[in-house]
Design an enzyme around this catalytic site. Sequence first.
Site, PDB file in Angstrom:
ATOM      1  N   GLU A 110      -0.420  -9.379  -0.671  1.00 53.41           N
ATOM      2  CA  GLU A 110      -1.855  -9.643  -0.490  1.00 53.41           C
ATOM      3  C   GLU A 110      -2.590  -9.626  -1.833  1.00 53.41           C
ATOM      4  O   GLU A 110      -3.475 -10.450  -2.067  1.00 53.41           O
ATOM      5  CB  GLU A 110      -2.443  -8.602   0.476  1.00 53.41           C
TER       6      GLU A 110
ATOM      7  N   GLU B 105       4.532  -5.041   7.348  1.00 55.64           N
ATOM      8  CA  GLU B 105       3.754  -3.981   8.014  1.00 55.64           C
ATOM      9  C   GLU B 105       4.190  -3.758   9.456  1.00 55.64           C
ATOM     10  O   GLU B 105       4.106  -2.645   9.976  1.00 55.64           O
ATOM     11  CB  GLU B 105       2.256  -4.310   7.974  1.00 55.64           C
TER      12      GLU B 105
ATOM     13  N   GLY C 143       0.727  -5.068   0.898  1.00 49.30           N
ATOM     14  CA  GLY C 143      -0.421  -5.160   0.001  1.00 49.30           C
ATOM     15  C   GLY C 143      -0.090  -5.818  -1.330  1.00 49.30           C
ATOM     16  O   GLY C 143      -0.968  -6.380  -1.984  1.00 49.30           O
TER      17      GLY C 143
ATOM     18  N   ALA D  30       0.865  -1.187   0.000  1.00 49.80           N
ATOM     19  CA  ALA D  30       0.000   0.000   0.000  1.00 49.80           C
ATOM     20  C   ALA D  30       0.896   1.229   0.000  1.00 49.80           C
ATOM     21  O   ALA D  30       2.050   1.170   0.449  1.00 49.80           O
ATOM     22  CB  ALA D  30      -0.886  -0.026   1.234  1.00 49.80           C
TER      23      ALA D  30
END
Length: 288
Positions: free
Chosen positions: A142, A162, A139, A96
């Site tokens: 993911e 993260e 992300g 992200a």
Amino acid sequence: MSALFTTGRAFLSRAAKSAAFSRSLSGLPTYENIIVEKRGKNDSVGLIQLNRPKALNALCDALFDDVNDALDKLSEDKGVGCLVITGNEKAFAAGADIKEMQNKTFVDCASGNFLGHWGRVSKNRKPIIAAVNGFALGGGCELAMMCDIIYAGENAHFGQPEILLGTIPGAGGTQRLPRYVGKSLAMEMVLTGNRINAQTALSAGLVSKIFPTGRLVDEAIKTAETISQNSQLIVALAKESVNKAYETTLAEGNEFEKKIFHATFATADRKEGMTAFVEKRKADFKNN
Ligand SMILES: C/C=C/C(=O)SCCNC(=O)CCNC(=O)[C@H](O)C(C)(C)COP(=O)(O)OP(=O)(O)OC[C@H]1O[C@@H](n2cnc3c(N)ncnc32)[C@H](O)[C@@H]1OP(=O)(O)O
């Protein structure tokens, strides 16, 4: 138009670039953060290339909006049977966008359902192959796991870092990862932020195949082409049935599978597939 020729797609040949150019002029939208093309036999494969190379394809909001729009367009396209999502040789996606979320508050996240729109990738009815070269972090890892098949280039690295940013994964990293690689490795990755390489990802079960970096996208397209030659209707049912295995008990999943199997006998494509076998010819599926 210039976005079509950035360094992010340096691994595509000149011929492939000009083919992409003419095809994008002939129908598919152009986007700010991704490049979308149709590839493979009869243009039966939708290829989405994440294209923010300077930010290592960090997944900003606008990029995910582009991905969702492209998924909608390619899903409506009856000629496309399977999709491939890829990045560039350095990064599939480095997670992200940290700069975009740096100053967000809890209220911003909760009231705006931050990342809510990411989930559409895993709900897509057509199968999606993630072709991962380079970093697939946070992300990015993911996103790859939201896809149905993951192929890795030899230089791929997967991680959920993260924890190093004082947060936790928010798009499936603590949920899908343990199901794919087992609890111990997933826990180690999530708690330390350490990455695993393509070979470890293969032996742990996160990816199904590894290819030389430069061949990865072509190999993913080849598999997507093979999937596209099957009945799209039955492919969607088969995908739904495999996914059920991750959402339910074994007994319930088996029951679901049997019902879907029975339901295929209501389709013309099931009849065609078995008739073609008996008549020793290739099946001609009509997706009905
Ligand atoms: C629910 C999901 C949550 C999340 O995903 S949280 C994010 C999880 N991901 C990460 O924590 C990875 C962050 N990135 C890195 O650690 C490093 O990058 C790499 C190890 C991937 C690569 O390092 P190197 O080769 O040295 O490149 P570089 O100079 O760090 O990055 C090049 C440019 O890309 C920007 N960038 C990289 N990752 C992100 C990101 N996730 N969000 C926003 N920008 C990113 C940098 O800042 C920089 O840009 P500039 O040159 O302008 O400084």
